[in-house]
Design a protein around this motif. Structure first.
Motif, PDB file in Angstrom:
ATOM      1  N   ASP A 195     -17.505  36.620  38.499  1.00  0.00           N
ATOM      2  CA  ASP A 195     -17.622  36.778  39.882  1.00  0.00           C
ATOM      3  C   ASP A 195     -19.194  37.357  40.061  1.00  0.00           C
ATOM      4  N   ASP A 244     -12.308  35.601  35.812  1.00  0.00           N
ATOM      5  CA  ASP A 244     -12.304  36.339  37.006  1.00  0.00           C
ATOM      6  C   ASP A 244     -13.285  35.317  37.989  1.00  0.00           C
ATOM      7  N   SER A 285     -16.771  43.154  38.066  1.00  0.00           N
ATOM      8  CA  SER A 285     -16.014  44.469  37.839  1.00  0.00           C
ATOM      9  C   SER A 285     -15.518  44.737  36.691  1.00  0.00           C
ATOM     10  N   SER A 327      -9.625  41.150  40.769  1.00  0.00           N
ATOM     11  CA  SER A 327     -10.237  41.577  39.572  1.00  0.00           C
ATOM     12  C   SER A 327      -9.316  42.450  38.925  1.00  0.00           C
TER      13      SER A 327
HETATM   14 MG   LIG Z   1     -13.521  41.072  41.991  1.00  0.00          MG
END
Ligand SMILES: [Mg+2]
Ligand SMILES: Nc1ncnc2c1ncn2[C@@H]1O[C@H](COP(=O)(O)OP(=O)(O)O)[C@@H](O)[C@H]1O
Length: 353
Positions: free
Chosen positions: A138, A218, A143, A115
């Motif tokens: 994710d 991500d 995040s 991330s």
């Molecule tokens: Mg991550």
């Protein structure tokens, strides 16, 4: 009207490709036209290769040729599945048609800095003046909201062509959507495969992304079903794999690279980023301690013939940047911001090769 290739094309320009919603001639789906007396031969590509859809295309072509040329013409259309290249070309995509490059960031293991690397790619491309989007897919640990300091924000809603679309949150010039905006962060959610794919599909399709030069995704850590369904649902340009130099992390990174390269998946691996390549303490900025091993990702990239896009040091300030929500690459002229800049420049070069 005379039977010429030009007139055949003119007639076929009235045939729509049902999924791509444009005529088959402007989509450049007609090829190999030949004429023999009253018989016209050509090839047409269709996005849905199912039998019934090919049959329907054949009939539509015949109807238009009979209508615009002559009912006497014998039509022999060979209808084939759309080339992968054509399918992935931005103008022919059903999803994210305005996005030039879609880059998924993957890692074999969790916690290797996937991330952090994604955030710096996105903020770095935006800093260079590109239009950038980021999807934080994710499901185990979203995040992006923290890393971009937008935890207290929620995507907006806007009606476009009678449909409700989400409007991404924006920070440092990056349009962001995260699974974290939809679930309480301290609420334990067990995402199951189909649920995760559905959430991702919504983040791709039900959002007003507009025109973008780069979209970064991500991915969750690891390489499994969720990853497969993601890379198959989205027309990904390529994957960047993140690893630390430790042998265990590298072994998992290699597994991931092999998975993306499988014939059935066939997503290009654009390059590898080595994170936490060495530790540098703030008070001794010239010193490098290779605490996870030296050049592991470099050797893996040589062995697997993949570009090494960058080597990022382990420094306290990178962790702090993540926590305060301002990607390190936005620092002016520090050794760590330069490491990220080099990584971003390498990706840019690689995609424009
Ligand atoms: Mg991550
Ligand atoms: N190069 C680095 N130097 C210092 N801290 C880092 C570095 N890369 C990542 N971190 C920190 O390590 C933790 C895990 O990184 P993260 O990017 O969330 O990993 P992942 O997404 O792979 O789980 C975060 O606190 C992050 O700030």
């Amino acid at each position: 009207m005379e039977i010429t290739a030009e007139n055949v094309l003119r007639a076929l320009s009235f045939v729509m490709e049902p999924d791509l919603k444009k005529d088959i001639v402007s989509l450049d789906l007609v090829s190999d036209i030949s004429i023999d007396g009253n018989t016209v031969f050509f090839k047409v590509q269709v996005s849905n290769p199912a039998m019934h859809s090919r049959k329907r295309m054949e009939e539509a072509c015949e109807t238009q040729i009979h209508l615009k040329l002559s009912p006497e013409v014998e039509v022999r259309a060979e209808v084939v599945a759309l080339d992968q290249d054509k399918k992935d070309a931005p103008e022919n995509r059903k999803v994210l048609p305005g996005v030039k490059n879609i880059i998924a960031i993957a890692s074999g293991k969790g916690g290797v800095g996937k991330s952090t690397i994604t955030a710096n790619f996105a903020a770095g491309m935006a800093k260079k003046g590109y239009k950038v989007g980021l999807i934080d897919a994710d499901i185990y640990g979203p995040s992006a909201p923290i890393m971009f300091d937008v935890e207290d924000q929620k995507p907006g809603m806007k009606e476009i062509d009678g449909k409700n679309k989400m409007v991404p949150v924006e920070s440092y010039g990056v349009k962001i959507l995260s699974i974290g905006f939809f679930a309480e962060t301290d609420q334990a959610i067990v995402w199951r495969g189909p649920m995760a794919s559905k959430a991702l599909n919504q983040m791709v399709s039900d959002v007003e992304w507009g025109e973008l030069d780069y979209m970064f995704i991500d991915l969750p850590p690891g390489t499994g079903d969720v990853h497969l369904s993601i890379v198959q649902a989205v027309p990904i340009t390529g994957v960047v794999v993140v690893s630390t130099p430790q042998p265990v992390a590298l072994a998992d990174a290699r597994k991931g690279i092999n998975m993306f390269g499988l014939d059935s998946i066939n997503v290009p691996v654009i390059g590898l980023v080595e994170n936490m390549s060495w530790f540098t303490p703030a008070e001794l900025p010239e010193n490098k301690y290779f605490i996870f091993g030296k050049d592991g990702a470099k050797e893996l990239s040589d062995k697997m013939n993949i570009s090494l896009l960058g080597q990022i040091p382990l420094v306290q300030s990178i962790r702090e940047s993540g926590d305060v929500g301002r990607p390190t690459i936005l620092q002016e002229n520090t050794s760590q911001s330069k490491a990220f800049e080099e990584m971003v420049n390498n990706l840019e070069l690689k995609l424009n090769e």
